[in-house]
Design a protein around this motif. Structure first.
Motif, mmCIF file in Angstrom:
data_model
loop_
_atom_site.group_PDB
_atom_site.id
_atom_site.type_symbol
_atom_site.label_atom_id
_atom_site.label_comp_id
_atom_site.label_asym_id
_atom_site.label_seq_id
_atom_site.Cartn_x
_atom_site.Cartn_y
_atom_site.Cartn_z
ATOM 1 N N ALA A 205 0.831 -1.204 0.000
ATOM 2 C CA ALA A 205 0.000 0.000 0.000
ATOM 3 C C ALA A 205 0.868 1.256 0.000
ATOM 4 O O ALA A 205 0.543 2.256 -0.659
ATOM 5 C CB ALA A 205 -0.931 -0.006 1.214
ATOM 6 N N VAL A 206 1.986 1.216 0.725
ATOM 7 C CA VAL A 206 2.900 2.359 0.740
ATOM 8 C C VAL A 206 3.504 2.573 -0.645
ATOM 9 O O VAL A 206 3.604 3.709 -1.125
ATOM 10 C CB VAL A 206 4.005 2.154 1.803
ATOM 11 N N VAL A 207 3.890 1.487 -1.301
ATOM 12 C CA VAL A 207 4.445 1.607 -2.662
ATOM 13 C C VAL A 207 3.409 2.196 -3.609
ATOM 14 O O VAL A 207 3.708 3.102 -4.393
ATOM 15 C CB VAL A 207 4.939 0.243 -3.169
ATOM 16 N N LYS A 208 2.179 1.709 -3.515
ATOM 17 C CA LYS A 208 1.125 2.236 -4.395
ATOM 18 C C LYS A 208 0.891 3.724 -4.128
ATOM 19 O O LYS A 208 0.738 4.528 -5.067
ATOM 20 C CB LYS A 208 -0.177 1.469 -4.204
ATOM 21 N N ALA A 209 0.851 4.110 -2.856
ATOM 22 C CA ALA A 209 0.640 5.517 -2.510
ATOM 23 C C ALA A 209 1.788 6.382 -3.024
ATOM 24 O O ALA A 209 1.578 7.496 -3.518
ATOM 25 C CB ALA A 209 0.507 5.663 -0.989
ATOM 26 N N ALA A 210 3.004 5.858 -2.913
ATOM 27 C CA ALA A 210 4.160 6.586 -3.423
ATOM 28 C C ALA A 210 4.067 6.762 -4.933
ATOM 29 O O ALA A 210 4.356 7.837 -5.469
ATOM 30 C CB ALA A 210 5.451 5.850 -3.043
ATOM 31 N N LEU A 224 11.847 5.699 -7.901
ATOM 32 C CA LEU A 224 11.198 5.145 -6.717
ATOM 33 C C LEU A 224 11.805 3.776 -6.422
ATOM 34 O O LEU A 224 11.753 2.872 -7.257
ATOM 35 C CB LEU A 224 9.693 5.025 -6.924
ATOM 36 N N GLY A 225 12.426 3.655 -5.245
ATOM 37 C CA GLY A 225 13.053 2.406 -4.841
ATOM 38 C C GLY A 225 12.493 1.910 -3.522
ATOM 39 O O GLY A 225 11.776 2.627 -2.813
ATOM 40 N N TYR A 226 12.850 0.676 -3.180
ATOM 41 C CA TYR A 226 12.358 0.047 -1.941
ATOM 42 C C TYR A 226 13.497 -0.756 -1.335
ATOM 43 O O TYR A 226 14.134 -1.567 -2.015
ATOM 44 C CB TYR A 226 11.175 -0.869 -2.255
ATOM 45 N N ARG A 227 13.759 -0.533 -0.051
ATOM 46 C CA ARG A 227 14.818 -1.276 0.655
ATOM 47 C C ARG A 227 14.187 -2.306 1.587
ATOM 48 O O ARG A 227 13.211 -2.005 2.286
ATOM 49 C CB ARG A 227 15.696 -0.314 1.459
ATOM 50 N N ASP A 248 8.564 -10.793 -5.355
ATOM 51 C CA ASP A 248 7.762 -11.112 -6.535
ATOM 52 C C ASP A 248 6.630 -10.104 -6.717
ATOM 53 O O ASP A 248 6.303 -9.714 -7.845
ATOM 54 C CB ASP A 248 7.199 -12.531 -6.402
ATOM 55 N N GLU A 249 6.043 -9.671 -5.600
ATOM 56 C CA GLU A 249 4.989 -8.654 -5.674
ATOM 57 C C GLU A 249 5.567 -7.267 -5.970
ATOM 58 O O GLU A 249 5.015 -6.510 -6.773
ATOM 59 C CB GLU A 249 4.198 -8.613 -4.357
ATOM 60 N N LEU A 250 6.677 -6.936 -5.329
ATOM 61 C CA LEU A 250 7.267 -5.613 -5.504
ATOM 62 C C LEU A 250 7.706 -5.360 -6.936
ATOM 63 O O LEU A 250 7.550 -4.259 -7.463
ATOM 64 C CB LEU A 250 8.461 -5.437 -4.559
ATOM 65 N N LYS A 251 8.237 -6.374 -7.581
ATOM 66 C CA LYS A 251 8.753 -6.152 -8.936
ATOM 67 C C LYS A 251 7.634 -5.930 -9.949
ATOM 68 O O LYS A 251 7.899 -5.472 -11.061
ATOM 69 C CB LYS A 251 9.647 -7.322 -9.370
ATOM 70 N N ARG A 252 6.386 -6.186 -9.540
ATOM 71 C CA ARG A 252 5.238 -5.932 -10.419
ATOM 72 C C ARG A 252 4.692 -4.510 -10.276
ATOM 73 O O ARG A 252 3.793 -4.118 -11.017
ATOM 74 C CB ARG A 252 4.092 -6.909 -10.104
ATOM 75 N N THR A 253 5.194 -3.769 -9.299
ATOM 76 C CA THR A 253 4.579 -2.485 -8.961
ATOM 77 C C THR A 253 5.108 -1.306 -9.779
ATOM 78 O O THR A 253 4.597 -0.196 -9.644
ATOM 79 C CB THR A 253 4.798 -2.161 -7.469
ATOM 80 N N GLY A 254 6.139 -1.519 -10.562
ATOM 81 C CA GLY A 254 6.696 -0.417 -11.331
ATOM 82 C C GLY A 254 7.792 0.344 -10.610
ATOM 83 O O GLY A 254 8.127 1.467 -10.994
#
Length: 376
Positions: A205-210, A224-227, A248-254
């Motif tokens: 949800a945080v990734v989507k909001a970002a 936009l990156g994620y650690r 696997d989910e994160l790499k689908r988020t763009g």
């Protein structure tokens, strides 16, 4: 420049089209040097400016998204009043050609009443961290968890408006986002916890909001990156299987990259001692080139940086190496790796001035013997 190091200086185009000048980035490291109100200090600005030369990007120390998500000396991205100071930080990094990436976080249960100025720490559930004198946090309500997601979105907006080139979401190092993903700290039975899928709900949800903030406010491609931390020692704790499912989910988020937080880029599983493959390599094999990866952890020499590249790391994050020698990347690129400084001499005023370390950071380094080599 030696040919064996040339892959460190190849440009990299990220998925959004932004090109980094090379494969070296500065890792996010706590300076503990912001004012009590989270405003950026001159010392911090000089610290980043001194270290940005020769790098593809600089990732800042984590900036809190809510006032109850801070620790002592962390910069703030919690209000619009902090944008001007963040803008100075971004410009200081960009002056030397590096991309400026603001890391955003919430401390969660790793905070305490003293550092939060009387507020009680919060987390996914009322489960304390496994450390001395850890306070039992207050579990966020379902609605407060939605508000937390919105706080991250607003922090991303502020990063955009401050002129940063990107934002890194800090979902690692036992802070709040990781606390929602961890079965140790998340014992919830609502939308935000229970099954593995529900433990992923807040990070995603945080990734989507970002992403929404970027689409709404950015007028140019924005990184936009994620650690994330691959595993936890706690029982129950995050396993590699959990992490591979999240990846696997994160790499689908763009997202434009994933940053694997390890103490040593060569480390193997901390939970499964029979696994001899470095965890970053296992993740790289699972990702299979679908999203750029940053590797970090005890990379002090260009040889080790090259080893990490060969294991599938697209980008190499330098942390302590840049604390000791801000010109690490420049010296390697100029073919002078033998000139890299590996010891800080506290008694040498010229070297201390050259290192441009804020006083609070010097005190922090001195309080952790062995973290960097310091000669008195």
């Amino acid at each position: 420049m030696s040919q064996k190091y040339e892959t460190l200086f190849e440009p990299l185009m990220l998925p959004n089209g932004v090109t980094l000048n090379n494969r070296l980035v500065m890792a996010p490291m706590t300076t503990q040097s912001s004012f009590v109100n989270g405003m950026v200090t001159t010392d911090e600005i000089l610290y980043y400016k001194r270290r940005s030369k020769g790098l593809g990007a600089v990732i800042t120390a984590c900036a809190h998204v809510q006032e109850n998500g801070r620790f002592a000396g962390s910069p703030s991205a919690a209000t619009d009043a902090h944008i001007p100071g963040l803008a100075k930080m971004a410009r200081a990094i960009q002056e030397n050609g590096a991309k400026a990436i603001l890391q955003v976080f919430h401390v969660g249960r790793m905070g305490d009443t003293r550092s939060l100025r009387g507020e009680h720490p919060v987390s996914a559930s009322a489960v304390p961290a496994l450390r001395e004198e850890a306070e039992v946090p207050r579990a966020l309500t379902t609605e407060e968890a939605y508000e937390m997601v919105e706080a991250f979105k607003e922090a991303v907006r502020r990063g955009i408006q401050a002129g940063f080139d990107g934002v890194e979401i800090h979902g690692a190092n036992t802070y709040l986002i990781q606390q929602f993903f961890s079965p140790h700290s998340n014992r919830r039975e609502d939308h935000w916890g229970g099954t593995l899928e529900k433990r992923m709900a807040l990070p995603l949800a945080v990734v989507k909001a970002a992403k929404d903030a970027v689409e709404t406010y950015a007028d140019r491609p924005f990184i936009l990156g994620y650690r994330f931390s691959p595993e936890e020692l706690e029982e129950p704790g995050i396993t590699m299987d959990d992490t591979l499912a999240l990846v696997d989910e994160l790499k689908r988020t763009g997202l434009d990259y994933l940053h694997i937080s390890t103490g040593d880029v060569m480390q193997t599983s901390i939970r499964n001692k029979s696994q001899k493959k470095p965890v970053v390599q296992a993740i790289a094999e699972a990702v299979n080139g679908e999203i750029p990866l940053i590797g970090v952890g005890s990379i002090h020499t260009p040889e080790k940086a090259e080893e990490a590249r060969k294991m599938g790391m697209d980008l190499i994050a330098l942390g302590r190496a840049l604390l000791v020698d801000p010109d690490w990347a420049v010296k390697v690129q100029e073919g002078r790796p033998g000139d890299i400084r590996h010891i800080l001499k506290q008694s040498d005023p010229e070297q201390a001035e050259d290192a441009a370390l804020p006083d609070a950071m010097w005190e922090y380094l001195l309080s952790r013997p062995g973290w960097v080599e310091i000669e008195e």
